[in-house]
Design a protein around this motif. Structure first.
Motif, PDB file in Angstrom:
ATOM      1  N   LYS A 100      13.622   1.034 -47.752  1.00  0.00           N
ATOM      2  CA  LYS A 100      13.855   0.837 -46.315  1.00  0.00           C
ATOM      3  C   LYS A 100      12.596   1.113 -45.507  1.00  0.00           C
ATOM      4  O   LYS A 100      12.265   0.380 -44.563  1.00  0.00           O
ATOM      5  N   THR A 101      11.887   2.175 -45.865  1.00  0.00           N
ATOM      6  CA  THR A 101      10.653   2.503 -45.135  1.00  0.00           C
ATOM      7  C   THR A 101       9.613   1.403 -45.271  1.00  0.00           C
ATOM      8  O   THR A 101       8.972   1.004 -44.295  1.00  0.00           O
ATOM      9  N   ARG A 102       9.434   0.882 -46.492  1.00  0.00           N
ATOM     10  CA  ARG A 102       8.469  -0.200 -46.684  1.00  0.00           C
ATOM     11  C   ARG A 102       8.874  -1.452 -45.934  1.00  0.00           C
ATOM     12  O   ARG A 102       8.028  -2.173 -45.392  1.00  0.00           O
ATOM     13  N   HIS A 103      10.167  -1.729 -45.882  1.00  0.00           N
ATOM     14  CA  HIS A 103      10.638  -2.925 -45.176  1.00  0.00           C
ATOM     15  C   HIS A 103      10.429  -2.803 -43.667  1.00  0.00           C
ATOM     16  O   HIS A 103      10.066  -3.777 -43.002  1.00  0.00           O
ATOM     17  N   LYS A 104      10.647  -1.612 -43.116  1.00  0.00           N
ATOM     18  CA  LYS A 104      10.429  -1.422 -41.677  1.00  0.00           C
ATOM     19  C   LYS A 104       8.957  -1.551 -41.313  1.00  0.00           C
ATOM     20  O   LYS A 104       8.612  -2.072 -40.249  1.00  0.00           O
ATOM     21  N   LYS A 105       8.074  -1.047 -42.166  1.00  0.00           N
ATOM     22  CA  LYS A 105       6.634  -1.145 -41.881  1.00  0.00           C
ATOM     23  C   LYS A 105       6.089  -2.548 -42.110  1.00  0.00           C
ATOM     24  O   LYS A 105       4.958  -2.839 -41.733  1.00  0.00           O
ATOM     25  N   GLY A 106       6.888  -3.408 -42.739  1.00  0.00           N
ATOM     26  CA  GLY A 106       6.425  -4.756 -43.000  1.00  0.00           C
ATOM     27  C   GLY A 106       5.625  -4.906 -44.267  1.00  0.00           C
ATOM     28  O   GLY A 106       4.990  -5.936 -44.485  1.00  0.00           O
ATOM     29  N   GLU A 107       5.648  -3.884 -45.142  1.00  0.00           N
ATOM     30  CA  GLU A 107       4.883  -3.969 -46.383  1.00  0.00           C
ATOM     31  C   GLU A 107       5.555  -4.890 -47.386  1.00  0.00           C
ATOM     32  O   GLU A 107       4.889  -5.510 -48.213  1.00  0.00           O
ATOM     33  N   LYS A 109       8.689  -7.977 -48.008  1.00  0.00           N
ATOM     34  CA  LYS A 109       9.472  -9.008 -47.342  1.00  0.00           C
ATOM     35  C   LYS A 109      10.773  -9.204 -48.100  1.00  0.00           C
ATOM     36  O   LYS A 109      10.784  -9.310 -49.326  1.00  0.00           O
ATOM     37  N   MET A 110      11.876  -9.252 -47.381  1.00  0.00           N
ATOM     38  CA  MET A 110      13.194  -9.429 -47.982  1.00  0.00           C
ATOM     39  C   MET A 110      13.915 -10.562 -47.270  1.00  0.00           C
ATOM     40  O   MET A 110      13.687 -10.815 -46.084  1.00  0.00           O
ATOM     41  N   SER A 111      14.795 -11.202 -48.031  1.00  0.00           N
ATOM     42  CA  SER A 111      15.667 -12.178 -47.401  1.00  0.00           C
ATOM     43  C   SER A 111      16.756 -11.458 -46.609  1.00  0.00           C
ATOM     44  O   SER A 111      16.914 -10.240 -46.690  1.00  0.00           O
ATOM     45  N   ARG A 112      17.487 -12.241 -45.840  1.00  0.00           N
ATOM     46  CA  ARG A 112      18.527 -11.637 -45.016  1.00  0.00           C
ATOM     47  C   ARG A 112      19.617 -10.997 -45.871  1.00  0.00           C
ATOM     48  O   ARG A 112      20.071  -9.894 -45.597  1.00  0.00           O
ATOM     49  N   THR A 113      20.043 -11.678 -46.940  1.00  0.00           N
ATOM     50  CA  THR A 113      21.102 -11.133 -47.811  1.00  0.00           C
ATOM     51  C   THR A 113      20.610  -9.904 -48.570  1.00  0.00           C
ATOM     52  O   THR A 113      21.344  -8.934 -48.750  1.00  0.00           O
ATOM     53  N   ASN A 114      19.327  -9.938 -48.999  1.00  0.00           N
ATOM     54  CA  ASN A 114      18.780  -8.793 -49.724  1.00  0.00           C
ATOM     55  C   ASN A 114      18.687  -7.563 -48.814  1.00  0.00           C
ATOM     56  O   ASN A 114      19.003  -6.440 -49.213  1.00  0.00           O
ATOM     57  N   SER A 115      18.243  -7.782 -47.566  1.00  0.00           N
ATOM     58  CA  SER A 115      18.152  -6.667 -46.624  1.00  0.00           C
ATOM     59  C   SER A 115      19.537  -6.117 -46.279  1.00  0.00           C
ATOM     60  O   SER A 115      19.730  -4.904 -46.155  1.00  0.00           O
ATOM     61  N   LYS A 116      20.511  -7.021 -46.158  1.00  0.00           N
ATOM     62  CA  LYS A 116      21.878  -6.576 -45.863  1.00  0.00           C
ATOM     63  C   LYS A 116      22.444  -5.754 -47.016  1.00  0.00           C
ATOM     64  O   LYS A 116      23.094  -4.712 -46.802  1.00  0.00           O
ATOM     65  N   SER A 117      22.186  -6.196 -48.241  1.00  0.00           N
ATOM     66  CA  SER A 117      22.663  -5.444 -49.402  1.00  0.00           C
ATOM     67  C   SER A 117      22.003  -4.080 -49.484  1.00  0.00           C
ATOM     68  O   SER A 117      22.644  -3.081 -49.838  1.00  0.00           O
ATOM     69  N   LEU A 118      20.714  -4.005 -49.127  1.00  0.00           N
ATOM     70  CA  LEU A 118      20.020  -2.719 -49.148  1.00  0.00           C
ATOM     71  C   LEU A 118      20.627  -1.750 -48.139  1.00  0.00           C
ATOM     72  O   LEU A 118      20.838  -0.568 -48.438  1.00  0.00           O
ATOM     73  N   ASN A 119      20.933  -2.230 -46.947  1.00  0.00           N
ATOM     74  CA  ASN A 119      21.540  -1.356 -45.933  1.00  0.00           C
ATOM     75  C   ASN A 119      22.925  -0.883 -46.356  1.00  0.00           C
ATOM     76  O   ASN A 119      23.275   0.289 -46.191  1.00  0.00           O
ATOM     77  N   GLN A 120      23.727  -1.796 -46.909  1.00  0.00           N
ATOM     78  CA  GLN A 120      25.062  -1.411 -47.375  1.00  0.00           C
ATOM     79  C   GLN A 120      24.974  -0.420 -48.532  1.00  0.00           C
ATOM     80  O   GLN A 120      25.752   0.534 -48.604  1.00  0.00           O
ATOM     81  N   LEU A 121      24.001  -0.639 -49.425  1.00  0.00           N
ATOM     82  CA  LEU A 121      23.835   0.273 -50.554  1.00  0.00           C
ATOM     83  C   LEU A 121      23.444   1.656 -50.066  1.00  0.00           C
ATOM     84  O   LEU A 121      23.930   2.674 -50.594  1.00  0.00           O
ATOM     85  N   GLY A 122      22.567   1.735 -49.071  1.00  0.00           N
ATOM     86  CA  GLY A 122      22.183   3.035 -48.536  1.00  0.00           C
ATOM     87  C   GLY A 122      23.362   3.794 -47.968  1.00  0.00           C
ATOM     88  O   GLY A 122      23.489   5.013 -48.154  1.00  0.00           O
ATOM     89  N   GLN A 123      24.253   3.088 -47.259  1.00  0.00           N
ATOM     90  CA  GLN A 123      25.432   3.748 -46.700  1.00  0.00           C
ATOM     91  C   GLN A 123      26.352   4.259 -47.813  1.00  0.00           C
ATOM     92  O   GLN A 123      26.881   5.375 -47.744  1.00  0.00           O
ATOM     93  N   ARG A 124      26.547   3.442 -48.844  1.00  0.00           N
ATOM     94  CA  ARG A 124      27.444   3.857 -49.932  1.00  0.00           C
ATOM     95  C   ARG A 124      26.855   5.012 -50.738  1.00  0.00           C
ATOM     96  O   ARG A 124      27.576   5.910 -51.180  1.00  0.00           O
ATOM     97  N   VAL A 125      25.523   4.993 -50.927  1.00  0.00           N
ATOM     98  CA  VAL A 125      24.900   6.086 -51.682  1.00  0.00           C
ATOM     99  C   VAL A 125      25.026   7.392 -50.912  1.00  0.00           C
ATOM    100  O   VAL A 125      25.324   8.453 -51.489  1.00  0.00           O
ATOM    101  N   ARG A 126      24.791   7.356 -49.601  1.00  0.00           N
ATOM    102  CA  ARG A 126      24.947   8.580 -48.803  1.00  0.00           C
ATOM    103  C   ARG A 126      26.378   9.104 -48.846  1.00  0.00           C
ATOM    104  O   ARG A 126      26.607  10.323 -48.778  1.00  0.00           O
ATOM    105  N   LYS A 127      27.326   8.221 -48.954  1.00  0.00           N
ATOM    106  CA  LYS A 127      28.732   8.639 -48.993  1.00  0.00           C
ATOM    107  C   LYS A 127      29.093   9.234 -50.355  1.00  0.00           C
ATOM    108  O   LYS A 127      29.794  10.253 -50.441  1.00  0.00           O
ATOM    109  N   GLU A 128      28.629   8.595 -51.439  1.00  0.00           N
ATOM    110  CA  GLU A 128      29.028   9.024 -52.782  1.00  0.00           C
ATOM    111  C   GLU A 128      28.251  10.247 -53.262  1.00  0.00           C
ATOM    112  O   GLU A 128      28.726  10.998 -54.108  1.00  0.00           O
TER     113      GLU A 128
END
Length: 872
Positions: A100-107, A109-128
């Protein structure tokens, strides 16, 4: 038959496995099964994380959670959750956060679906991960967490050997996957061709060596399958015992990816034909769908491989156009970082052109590109080695090499992106000032462009480049050219008519002198207005006024384009401010009254924004055009200052006019309207706004109270922005004293038989010489009926009673003035029906044109010039 030849190859037939009791089967416990599934899933997740496929990681994580739910009974029997599960959760959380940090800094590049999956995965990991926090903290305190994250996972609490290291086919599959995991980085980035295929061969050879001497090894089966086909022995189950199985030791291979990359970069040198071929392929990619930044990066890489100047120039021109294409579809300005890179590329283009005189851009000429000829010829000559280098240079330097491109278009687009970026930045933030500093780099590039076109002798591009240079320099203030700084100490400021071009030469002077001599009416108009504007900001009022009147530009400006008319309006406003600072209040009123005849349109006339009108429908297309023409914030003129200067200048003309002629004669309608509204108020509180302060000062001036008038004027907010504040206020105080004396003599003079000059000096704080000057002027004009008595120092008044005939004549004159005012209103109404605003409103309503008789006639307002100075 089958009994005679049991090893006979049978194609496309399958035999059931033998049920011989002597053959033993491998029986795996539930613990080995569940742990093996979990470790296989962990291995797959690590592979996907290294590849950056977060969609696959998200699916494997969901599968991982299901496998943990199935293994709960095993965890209870073993006394808790194994350590490798907690370690994997911590490892997964760390990698998700880093991605996530690399993606925000622009280092990355991700597609829209890949970025969406990364955000959803982060939420699920924090929960589990909440369930495993204590275990993670314990491992970290024991120093096992970092070790386990970096190396291959191993359960420290487990009292059994690795279930995946045992015998059987199941054990071999995860082991191969684990090694693939470690060697993935080598297989992916290895520059010497050692990819996954090479790794698999190495593993196959290792297993075949281990299997020698054993008749039923997996390696021999694979060998038989590949050479003979499917035989009976392939389907017969093997007796695999853990103690008899040789465990292959993993060979650690040093990772030298970076060293190999550096060696490859040093060794790879492309030939001239390869560079040109690759360049043409990249050029054909322009305009296609894809990542435009990747297109730019490929050109940058190719620029380092090019050897000859023509090829480098071609790549640089493609790079410049590629930078502009990045933001072409967005409609926004180029980001600052990209703009700086593009400016460096344009500077590199000029450097390349200066190195070789025979290398030129095509500009607008219809010529063919031949940039590849020199490089290909040089390469052939180097191979043949028959001619010397000097002879080769002579042969190739005789022909002019053309590369398609236009240097002025690059600079003009850089200038437009720079101006647009200033609109997008908050003008009250420090980032606006830091962005404004980049203008010096742009001006340097434009100056270099001028020299390049002067060497080529292209007059059209010289004029365009000088106009572009002038647009970035005419509004700059230089203290050494200011007239207020040059006045002699103790001699006072005297405005004397001087020669227009006798002052020190500046950069603006050099630019406008060339444009005056060039062809083209528009270039001369812009040069003249910029020159007048430059004089005004340096308080050279007489030079600016004479230059503008000499050109008779006010008679033809209505035929110019919109940008020229905007510049005319801005120059006229700046001339009014200059006249006010120099004490020429009548000239300031003449300049500003035309602009303030339509106060609701003042922003559009000066290109400083769009005025929102309450009872009018918004025209989005018109507003968009107005926004595009808007000037940057640092070039804006304060509208409150313009209104205050206009009202103060009108006050010095209207208040004496009211005392002399009453309401019969109107000089400034805008001031008269505001003053009448102020006088009609039943209750007047303390003034707050600019208009209220000036109206209060006007009322005090009408009563002869100059001190109160000056107090109101000095409380205006415009003095915080007025240059040379003290000198301007000193002149303004003198003018207020003279006007109050004039009004006092007009109103109260007929009531006296004689007036003592000393008394007037005390009342108005003026010298006898100044009072003598004002009174004598009024006597010569016939405004004051009196004469000087020099021995006594008094003004002797000659009061005469008005006869009946004179009274009747005055009534007749007043009636005539009323009729004249009515005619002027009708004339204004007629002019309104001929304007484009009326025609536009009429077309929108669908009505018919009832004023068609006036549509083809020229329109002139009662003021004389307003319809010619406004843009409509």
């Amino acid at each position: 038959s089958y009994q005679e030849n049991p090893t006979k190859i049978v194609e496309n037939k399958f035999y059931e496995s033998s049920s011989d009791d002597e053959e033993k089967r491998e029986v795996r416990t539930e613990k080995d099964k569940r742990y093996g599934e979990l470790k296989n899933t962990i291995t797959n997740m690590k592979k996907s994380m290294k590849a950056g496929d977060w969609n696959k990681v998200s699916d494997d994580f969901q599968k991982f959670n299901k496998q943990i739910a199935k293994a709960k009974n095993v965890f209870k029997k073993e006394g808790g959750i194994p350590a490798f599960v907690s370690i994997h959760y911590a490892y997964l959380r760390k990698n998700v956060d880093e991605a996530k940090t690399r993606h925000k800094k622009g280092e990355t590049k991700m597609s829209r679906t890949n970025s969406k999956s990364l955000n959803q995965l982060g939420q699920r990991v924090r929960k589990e991960i909440r369930v495993y926090e204590k275990e993670i903290q314990r491992l970290e305190s024991e120093g096992l967490l970092n070790l386990e994250e970096a190396k291959e996972e191993k359960d420290p609490d487990s009292d059994f050997d690795d279930p995946l290291g045992g015998g059987g086919d199941f054990a071999q599959e995860p082991e191969g996957e684990g090694e693939g995991e470690e060697g993935e980085g080598e297989g992916k980035f290895d520059d010497e061709g050692e990819g996954e295929g090479a790794r698999d061969k190495e593993e196959f050879s290792d297993w075949s060596e281990d299997g020698e001497g054993e008749g039923e090894s997996s390696g021999s089966d694979v060998g038989e399958m590949s050479s003979k086909g499917i035989t009976r022995d392939f389907w017969v189950k093997k007796d695999t015992i853990k103690s008899e199985k040789k465990v292959r030791e993993r060979k650690d291979r040093p990772r030298t990816v970076k060293e190999k990359k550096e060696k490859k970069e040093e060794k790879t040198e492309l030939s001239a034909s390869a560079v040109i071929k690759r360049l043409k392929d990249i050029e054909d990619m322009r305009g296609r769908r894809g990542d435009k930044r990747a297109y730019v990066e490929s050109l940058k890489m190719l620029l380092t491989k090019a050897k000859k100047e023509p090829t480098r120039l071609k790549i640089q021109t493609l790079l410049a156009t590629a930078f502009f294409d990045i933001t072409l579809s967005t409609g926004k300005a180029m980001p600052v970082k990209l703009w700086m890179e593009c400016a460096e590329i344009v500077g590199g283009v000029m450097d390349t052109l200066n190195k070789d005189d025979m290398l030129k851009l095509s500009e607008d000429d219809d010529v063919d590109e031949n940039y590849e000829l020199r490089e290909l010829e040089d390469e052939e000559k180097e191979k043949k080695e028959k001619k010397s280098a000097e002879a080769a240079k002579k042969d190739t330097s005789n022909e002019i090499i053309y590369v398609r491109g236009n240097l002025f278009s690059f600079l003009s687009r850089l200038s437009s992106h720079f101006s647009q970026s200033l609109h997008e930045v908050d003008e009250h933030d420090a980032s606006y000032v830091s962005r404004l500093k980049d203008e010096t780099k742009l001006v340097v590039l434009i100056a270099r462009c001028e020299k390049y076109y002067e060497q080529l002798g292209k007059v059209d591009f010289i004029i365009k480049s000088k106009l572009l240079h002038l647009s970035h320099t005419y509004y700059s203030y230089k203290p050494e050219f200011d007239m207020f700084k040059k006045k002699a100490v103790g001699s006072g400021y005297l405005m004397k008519p001087t020669s227009i071009f006798s002052e020190e030469k500046s950069k603006v002077y050099d630019l406008v002198i060339y444009l005056y001599q060039a062809e083209g009416a528009r270039s001369k108009t812009i040069a003249l207005l910029s020159h007048v504007y430059h004089y005004c900001i340096h308080n050279r009022f007489m030079e600016a006024r004479n230059l503008l009147l000499m050109s008779h530009l006010q008679d033809v400006i209505h035929n110019a384009d919109i940008d020229s008319r905007i510049l005319y309006n801005r120059t006229l406003a700046q001339l009014g401010l200059c006249a006010f600072r120099n004490g020429h209040y009548g000239a300031a009123l003449d300049c500003l009254s035309e602009l303030h005849a339509y106060p609701q349109r003042i922003k559009e006339l000066l290109a400083q924004g769009v005025t929102s009108q309450r009872y009018h429908e918004r025209n989005l297309e018109k507003e968009k055009l107005e926004r595009m023409r808007e000037y940057p914030y640092h070039m804006h003129m304060n509208l409150d200052m313009l209104e205050a200067v206009n009202l103060i200048s009108a006050m010095f003309a209207e208040i004496p006019n009211l005392a002399k002629h009453g309401k019969r004669k109107v000089i400034s309608r805008s001031f008269r309207k505001q003053y009448d509204l102020f006088k009609k108020q039943a209750f007047t509180g303390p003034p707050e706004s600019t208009r209220q302060l000036i109206m209060g000062a006007s009322e005090a001036l009408a009563g002869g109270d100059w001190e109160k008038c000056y107090k109101y004027i000095s409380n205006l907010r415009m003095w915080n922005l007025m240059p040379h504040k003290e000198e301007v206020q000193a002149r303004l105080q003198k003018q207020i004293q003279q006007s109050s004396l004039q009004i006092y003599l007009l109103i109260y003079g007929p009531q006296y038989c004689s007036i003592d000059v000393k008394q007037l000096c005390t009342m108005f704080s003026m010298t006898p010489a100044a009072i003598n000057k004002v009174a004598s002027r009024m006597m010569l004009r016939g405004e004051l009926l009196g004469a000087w008595d020099q021995p006594s120092g008094c003004i002797v008044m000659h009061n005469e009673e008005v006869s009946r005939l004179q009274g009747t004549a005055m009534l007749f004159a007043e009636k005539v003035s009323q009729y004249v005012e009515m005619n002027e209103r009708l004339l204004d109404l007629r002019n309104y029906y001929k304007t484009s605003d009326y025609q536009r409103n009429k077309e929108q309503k669908g009505g018919e044109n009832r004023r068609s008789n006036y549509s083809n006639k020229k329109s002139y307002s009662w003021k004389g010039q307003m319809s010619r100075t406004s843009r409509y």
